[in-house]
Scaffold this motif. Sequence first.
Motif, mmCIF file in Angstrom:
data_model
loop_
_atom_site.group_PDB
_atom_site.id
_atom_site.type_symbol
_atom_site.label_atom_id
_atom_site.label_comp_id
_atom_site.label_asym_id
_atom_site.label_seq_id
_atom_site.Cartn_x
_atom_site.Cartn_y
_atom_site.Cartn_z
ATOM 1 N N ILE A 1 0.842 -1.206 0.000
ATOM 2 C CA ILE A 1 0.000 0.000 0.000
ATOM 3 C C ILE A 1 0.874 1.251 0.000
ATOM 4 O O ILE A 1 0.620 2.214 -0.740
ATOM 5 C CB ILE A 1 -0.953 -0.004 1.211
ATOM 6 C CG1 ILE A 1 -1.959 -1.144 1.068
ATOM 7 C CG2 ILE A 1 -1.687 1.331 1.326
ATOM 8 C CD1 ILE A 1 -2.859 -1.332 2.283
ATOM 9 N N ILE A 2 1.932 1.219 0.819
ATOM 10 C CA ILE A 2 2.823 2.389 0.891
ATOM 11 C C ILE A 2 3.470 2.660 -0.456
ATOM 12 O O ILE A 2 3.491 3.786 -0.953
ATOM 13 C CB ILE A 2 3.900 2.186 1.975
ATOM 14 C CG1 ILE A 2 3.252 2.210 3.361
ATOM 15 C CG2 ILE A 2 4.981 3.259 1.880
ATOM 16 C CD1 ILE A 2 4.188 1.862 4.487
ATOM 17 N N VAL A 3 3.973 1.574 -1.087
ATOM 18 C CA VAL A 3 4.647 1.736 -2.389
ATOM 19 C C VAL A 3 3.689 2.360 -3.405
ATOM 20 O O VAL A 3 4.046 3.259 -4.161
ATOM 21 C CB VAL A 3 5.171 0.378 -2.904
ATOM 22 C CG1 VAL A 3 5.539 0.466 -4.363
ATOM 23 C CG2 VAL A 3 6.355 -0.089 -2.086
ATOM 24 N N VAL A 4 2.449 1.847 -3.422
ATOM 25 C CA VAL A 4 1.500 2.326 -4.426
ATOM 26 C C VAL A 4 1.045 3.753 -4.127
ATOM 27 O O VAL A 4 0.820 4.548 -5.043
ATOM 28 C CB VAL A 4 0.276 1.379 -4.486
ATOM 29 C CG1 VAL A 4 -0.801 1.950 -5.365
ATOM 30 C CG2 VAL A 4 0.685 0.008 -5.002
ATOM 31 N N ALA A 5 0.930 4.078 -2.827
ATOM 32 C CA ALA A 5 0.373 5.386 -2.449
ATOM 33 C C ALA A 5 1.408 6.495 -2.432
ATOM 34 O O ALA A 5 1.048 7.664 -2.308
ATOM 35 C CB ALA A 5 -0.302 5.272 -1.087
ATOM 36 N N MET A 6 2.680 6.123 -2.567
ATOM 37 C CA MET A 6 3.723 7.163 -2.520
ATOM 38 C C MET A 6 3.508 8.191 -3.599
ATOM 39 O O MET A 6 3.149 7.824 -4.724
ATOM 40 C CB MET A 6 5.104 6.517 -2.700
ATOM 41 C CG MET A 6 5.732 6.235 -1.363
ATOM 42 S SD MET A 6 7.458 5.810 -1.328
ATOM 43 C CE MET A 6 7.920 5.337 -2.918
ATOM 44 N N PRO A 7 3.758 9.475 -3.295
ATOM 45 C CA PRO A 7 3.561 10.487 -4.337
ATOM 46 C C PRO A 7 4.521 10.230 -5.493
ATOM 47 O O PRO A 7 5.684 9.911 -5.281
ATOM 48 C CB PRO A 7 3.898 11.802 -3.614
ATOM 49 C CG PRO A 7 4.642 11.420 -2.399
ATOM 50 C CD PRO A 7 4.203 10.061 -2.009
ATOM 51 N N GLY A 8 4.022 10.357 -6.678
ATOM 52 C CA GLY A 8 4.859 10.135 -7.853
ATOM 53 C C GLY A 8 4.865 8.692 -8.328
ATOM 54 O O GLY A 8 5.318 8.404 -9.437
ATOM 55 N N ALA A 9 4.363 7.779 -7.495
ATOM 56 C CA ALA A 9 4.362 6.383 -7.928
ATOM 57 C C ALA A 9 3.196 6.146 -8.885
ATOM 58 O O ALA A 9 2.085 6.590 -8.635
ATOM 59 C CB ALA A 9 4.224 5.469 -6.719
ATOM 60 N N SER A 10 3.468 5.474 -9.976
ATOM 61 C CA SER A 10 2.390 5.196 -10.924
ATOM 62 C C SER A 10 2.613 3.820 -11.523
ATOM 63 O O SER A 10 3.726 3.484 -11.932
ATOM 64 C CB SER A 10 2.372 6.256 -12.023
ATOM 65 O OG SER A 10 1.614 5.788 -13.123
#
Lengths: 262, 285, 542
Positions: A19-28
């Motif tokens: 969840i953290i990886v996906v929700a990080m700003p800039g992550a797409s």
Amino acid sequence: MRSKFAANCLLAALALAAIIVVAMPGASYSHQDRESTFASASKAHPAGTDALGRDRLVRVSAALLLSLTGAAAASALTTAAAAGVGVVAAFGPESIGWIAILTCDVFLAPPWMFLLMIVRSALPLSASPMSSAVVTFVVLAALGWPACARAVHKGALNLKTSDWMLHAQAAGLRPTQLVRTAVPNLLPVLLPQFLISIPAFVIAEANLGAIGLGIGEPLPSWGGMLLELDNSAMLFETRWVYFPIALLIIVLLLLEAVAMEA
Amino acid sequence: MKVAGDVVRWLARTLAIVLLVIVGSTVLVRFAPGYLSDAREMDSRYGDAVRAELSVEAARSGTLTHLLSAELQGWMRGDGGVSREYGVPVSELIVPRLAVTGELTLRAIVMAWSLALLASLFSSAARRPSLLWQAPAALLLAVPTAALATLCLLAGKGGPVLVMALLLSARDFKFLHYALRKAWSDPHLLQARAQGVKAHRLVLGFILPSIRPQLSALASLSIVTALSALVPVEVIFNVPGLGQLAWNAALNRDLPVLLSATIIMALAVTLAGLASDHPGEWRSA
Amino acid sequence: MRLLATSLTLACALVTHLGAVSCAAQAAQRLSGELAWTIGYDPKTFDPAKVDDQESELVRYLTAGVLLRFNRFTQRVEPALAQSWSLSADGKILTFKMRPGAKFSDSSNVTAQDAAWSIRRVLLPDTAAPVAEEFVSPASVRVDTPDPNTLVVHLPKRIAGIGKVFDEIAIEPMNRPSDGRVTAGPFVVADYRRSQFVRLRRNPYYRSVATGSPAYAAGLRLDILENAEQEIRLFARGEYDLIDELQPDYFELLRHRDPAVARDLGPSLNTEQMWFNQSPAAPLPSWEKAWFASREFRVAVSQAIHRDDLARIAYLGHATPAYSFISPANTAWYNRNISAPKTDLAAAKASLVHAGFHFSGSQLIDATGHAVKFSILTNAGNEARQKMATLVQQDLAAVGMHVSVVALDFPALIERLMHTQDYEACLLGLENVDPDPNAMMNQWLSSSPDHQWNPSEKTPATAWEAEIDREMNIQASSTSDRVRKQAVDRVQQIVADQQPFIYLVYPNVLVAISPRLEGVRPALLAPNLVWNADSLRLRGAQ
């Protein structure tokens, strides 16, 4: 007990990390960095990029959350359905049992791929990838129960004629109470079915991509990443292609550890 | 007399299953998209010829009753109808493949059960449950069939029997492991172990007999799993068996061949169910 | 412990034995002097008159004796069983002089009667031969044999490229059609195992026009195999001598192993393109039909797509950006001066705004307030095409269009494209086996069912479609090369202006040739590697 707790923690930690990886700003999961396709690990892309330059770590994390939720829910549904049908067939009136087992046998033979095609043609073409994914997992769950139901039915019949069940009947327990006592004894059949169904549904979802169902682009599909392993050109291209399957095996072992104590 | 009655009932049940399967499959195949389409329609050289063929098929399969009676006529003639894709009697296509598929399935099931039984005996007997035993099964469940096949190709070893056996053994192992763990933890087993009875005596004398009822249930589940694993294995390894024929028939909407393959599958499933039923339970099945 | 050890040993022995017995990849036993490669599926027929699919066509090409052969390398019609041929001035009378000494594989002579019988059989309505359509009105064609060595064919009207049609008519012994077992070509059908292979044997009585001798190879084996992994493994082991269609990723794999083996022959004649559904019968909402009917919308889509990325990423560099239906490989008809919309995001947005669209944040909205969302349909199983669809998805997101990609299996796709018109946009490839634009008539004539964006129009729906019809009819009937080229150039320019097909790339021809195989001269036209099958041989074979 300790290992079950540890397994639970690890599973939760994995989900949280995803969840953290996906929700990080800039992550797409869909942005294509077209100048760096099949890139190796770097600061910008810790697990490298795929064939279209999309960040593998974000895609695998999103796929984990998406496919695991879908596959686990579908597995739970299908196992519950199998349990329901098997138990009702064994403990209910004989005619119901006869019809239920006949239905199971009839269900196992036909080419259900065509039903899936009909489902796809009923869906609007511009249905969102997410709704296509939900429909896929629901249909998979609806088709997966007959094989296990027969085994559950057999197991339930054995229980019905066992000594302690006869004792319980003689002691005056009502049918619903009998069923409630019987179900935990069916876990040796239900648990493995649940655990086996999860990876089977993950891969089945990807195979359904061939008829237009499954998780649509640009959403990442875990099964799709697993299917990349059949391409020897891909296997020689990058070691990161093993990342999704390594993760799946870890998840399956953790689920096994949780289930073992049950 | 009782046995004769049971046999008649079983035959009637099988016939009901086969008829329901025929009707259901015909409906599914006929009304799924693409029954009256062909990729060659896009080829300007062949488009007209293909469209003519398709209109003949459209006339033949206009309504469900038309189509079903056409198929039944084929069955009455004894050749199963004429294949839409190959233009030859269906029986000519199926009969040579029965032996190939039968051999592949039998060898794979025997190998799978041997592996699964051995592995689960050891994994369940361990005093403390260990994930190490589960790891190979988890790996085999997670790897898609096509990927296993590619690995075999890259290694230059192994083939359809090995791949199918590995797929089945992973699933059988899981069920057997849980059934055996329960058996090992039965009170009389715990006492026997505490008293130092040798392992092979425990297994042969106590464990296997006690899980015999579950084994028969698992056997039918295993056979059904084997039948569904048949198609991907045969297609990927290009084995000229029934699974490959059924897959091509599905892609080409070849209804006569598909129906025959489906009927064989229905019969196999019913037989698998029979193999696991105790005679006394036929009445309730 | 002993029990554990014994059991483990037994298990390993069991696994190894059963695993080794059936090897993962096995091709059929290779006969001496036999060449082998794969075909994708069983040929549907061995009767050369009834050929209506690619693999049957290949078998016919390899086995049939024909009056005239269209040389795939020089792209010229050459006499084969006919020693010479001539066309009358009005184009209606073809005269063939048979080659003396030509024999069938059963040693009987090939005469004009055999040729006449074969042609008449093809023209019969009962035979339903697809090639009969090339004669426009087959019932009005008359075939005469004034003497045993002369054949005269009377056509009702001039037919462009009539010589090439005879490349598809097999000459068989009169009254003895044999499904390819008795032929006048380099090979005969010897054995067919369904789903396994087709075996062809050298025809000892065949004489090649070039060398005067029979084919070099003792035979050919065409294995029926669709699995690319198996094909690559078997090729690497020397079981197959060539691969005539490689996917870009497998091409790169083979190239890394042995650069000499994998060959990129440059752009093919084929195109990959995208188009919007402009059929009035389509079950689409009216505002969507309005978008797809708008020239500026289609041009904007074309300008938003980065074709260089498609070639570089989806095809790993083995494709060329495409702007027209004539590929640069088609040297006779290619025109580099066609002005087509190139990648230009700013121009795309300006085009859309000019057409009445506006942007709300990053979402494109049309004049009626509907967000621009549509699906692109493509066929499953083609990885490069699916990658292109995903790349186009991102490109169009940059101009505010929300695109979903749906991959269907071919029959379901064809049903939507050609029967129900229930689709919005489609991304597919078109195979061009003939460089002459006359072969593409069905694609461009508005009344044709293959007129993909709006099939079977009763009258042309737009002025530009009417103009395309006119120009294509001019090129079909004119005898002047210059007039024909002008007409085709005009069609190319109209298509570039109107973008009914948004061309994406020309995929390159990717092949693999075993170092042991001699005599290969790769051509751009199918069959690329075996067009001169009678000259191919394995090094060291007799």
